[in-house]
Design an enzyme around this catalytic site. Structure first.
Site, short mmCIF file in Angstrom:
data_model
loop_
_atom_site.label_atom_id
_atom_site.label_comp_id
_atom_site.label_asym_id
_atom_site.label_seq_id
_atom_site.Cartn_x
_atom_site.Cartn_y
_atom_site.Cartn_z
N LYS A 124 -8.56 -1.18 1.24
CA LYS A 124 -9.56 -1.74 2.14
C LYS A 124 -10.27 -2.84 1.38
O LYS A 124 -10.91 -2.60 0.36
CB LYS A 124 -10.59 -0.69 2.60
N GLU A 144 0.80 -1.23 0.00
CA GLU A 144 0.00 0.00 0.00
C GLU A 144 0.83 1.28 0.00
O GLU A 144 1.77 1.43 0.78
CB GLU A 144 -0.93 0.01 1.23
#
Length: 434
Positions: free
Chosen positions: A250, A234
């Site tokens: 997410k 990420e």
């Protein structure tokens, strides 16, 4: 200030490993590896920074002001990290949970030597004071024999959980009560796995973790006796010119060796209403964070809930961008978005208060960020997840995993997702790699 020289590299992967072995002679090391992931916003394939000329190490009190001063005065490349606990300098918050690692809460350094990899070209950027070592360093690096095995530690590591299963369900249950009461919509709840009185080989640990994960924001970090081995998928935040990019994750699904099943897992993740709701909530939070520093009306969602595939898992990622004024201070941009929304929740401050109340461990560098700021005022920072942290003096090894808790969350499923996320780190530490 810096001399630049480029060399052609025959075998890039071999050269990467030689670079890492060579770097271990220094007290300060940052290695960033994209693992050849093709990303619209990638800047390089790999980058090494070593040997501090100057450094900033501090706790959270006035940390961003100190970093702003340091970055402004240095006017050079700086590499380092911000721990999650810098939240305490942006809001009226505290970090009172157990800490077995004892990392400084913020650390940045100005490296004497930077080596960038792009394709099969190695760019050496050395401060003028050490530019006479440039060619001899290249020769030394390329002569390193990787067949000479590094010192191996015994793989008799006993991983313990800071929160056991029943306690996890109890704490998540309390978080769900607060969500149903309307205190928050979502919060990222994390738990620690750890080993005490344990010695590991930090570089070998990183190499094994990177081999099985091949993540796009991988990091090996060394600060004297403190180490980070990260297989992060990420990006937290990046600045290119006046453009700012954030790419929160997410939504997670396991992989399958069966191609048809794996494809279905990917498709199902993209359609999962709960996972999409989690992602969209964080997108809204990031849009709000970016708007604090953005030119009015410039915040855009370039990608919403796009599923990407990595070695270990499928992940749902969104890309949000904005435009800032030319004279906007780079540290202020980071401060106004920190900590990253994917590791906190919504509303952000209330979520962080509840996280502190219900988690058992101080997060520290976990769910913080590692990256760099350039002399041109650009920067790029990851999210420290899927990571192993180690204090060699304390002989303490730690990794944490977490997941988003929303009104529709099932404690059992969230617990299973945590174990899935922990799998790679546990395999590396316990030596159960095929």
């Amino acid at each position: 200030m810096r001399k630049s020289f480029s060399f052609t590299v025959d075998d890039v992967q071999v050269f990467k490993n030689q670079l890492l072995v060579w770097s271990q002679q220094f007290y300060e090391v940052v290695w960033l590896d994209s693992n050849l992931h093709e990303n619209k916003y990638s800047s390089f394939d790999g980058m090494l920074a070593v040997d501090a000329l100057t450094a900033l190490s501090t706790d959270s009190f006035n940390a961003f002001d100190d970093l702003k001063t340091y970055q402004t005065e240095t006017k050079d490349w700086i590499f380092g990290y911000l721990t999650y606990d810098l939240k305490n300098t942006t809001e009226q918050l505290k970090s009172a949970n157990f800490d077995g690692l004892h990392f400084p809460e913020l650390y940045f350094f100005q490296p004497k030597k930077i080596i960038q990899l792009q394709g099969n070209t190695a760019h050496f950027l050395y401060l003028n004071m050490v530019d006479d070592e440039l060619e001899s360093d290249y020769e030394e690096i390329t002569k390193i024999n990787l067949k000479v095995k590094q010192k191996q530690e015994e793989k008799n590591i006993h991983i313990k959980m800071r929160i056991f299963k029943d306690d996890y369900f109890n704490r998540v249950g309390k978080m769900l009560q607060k969500i149903h009461r309307g205190d928050i919509y979502e919060a990222n709840f994390c738990q620690e796995f750890y080993a005490e009185n344990t010695a590991i080989n930090p570089l070998e640990t990183y190499l094994q973790l990177n081999k099985i994960s091949k993540a796009p924001f991988s990091v090996f970090f060394k600060l004297n006796d403190k180490y980070l081995a990260s297989a992060s998928p990420e990006r937290y935040i990046k600045k290119e010119g006046t453009k700012v990019i954030s790419q929160p994750i997410k939504g997670t699904s396991k992989r399958s060796a069966n191609k048809i099943e794996d494809k279905n897992l990917r498709i199902n993740l993209g359609k999962d209403e709960k996972e999409r709701a989690e992602n969209i909530m964080i997108v809204d939070l990031v849009r709000n964070d970016l708007s604090k520093s953005a030119v009015k009306g410039s915040v855009e969602v370039e990608e919403l809930c796009k599923v990407y595939t990595y070695n270990q898992v499928h992940q749902m990622i969104s890309t949000i961008t904005s435009t800032v004024e030319n004279d906007k201070n780079v540290v202020d941009i980071i401060k106004e978005t920190f900590p990253m929304g994917s590791m906190t929740g919504a509303p952000k401050v209330s979520a962080m208060q509840i996280i502190e109340e219900l988690e058992a461990t101080k997060r520290g560098l976990y769910s913080g960020t590692v990256g760099y700021i350039t002399p041109e005022q650009d920067f790029d920072f990851n999210v420290v997840i899927r990571s192993i942290l180690y204090n060699d003096t304390e002989k303490y090894v730690s990794f944490s995993v977490g997941g988003a808790i929303t009104a529709k969350a099932s404690p059992e499923k969230e617990y299973e997702e945590c174990l899935l996320k922990a799998k790679a780190m546990r395999q590396v530490l316990e030596g159960k790699i095929s």
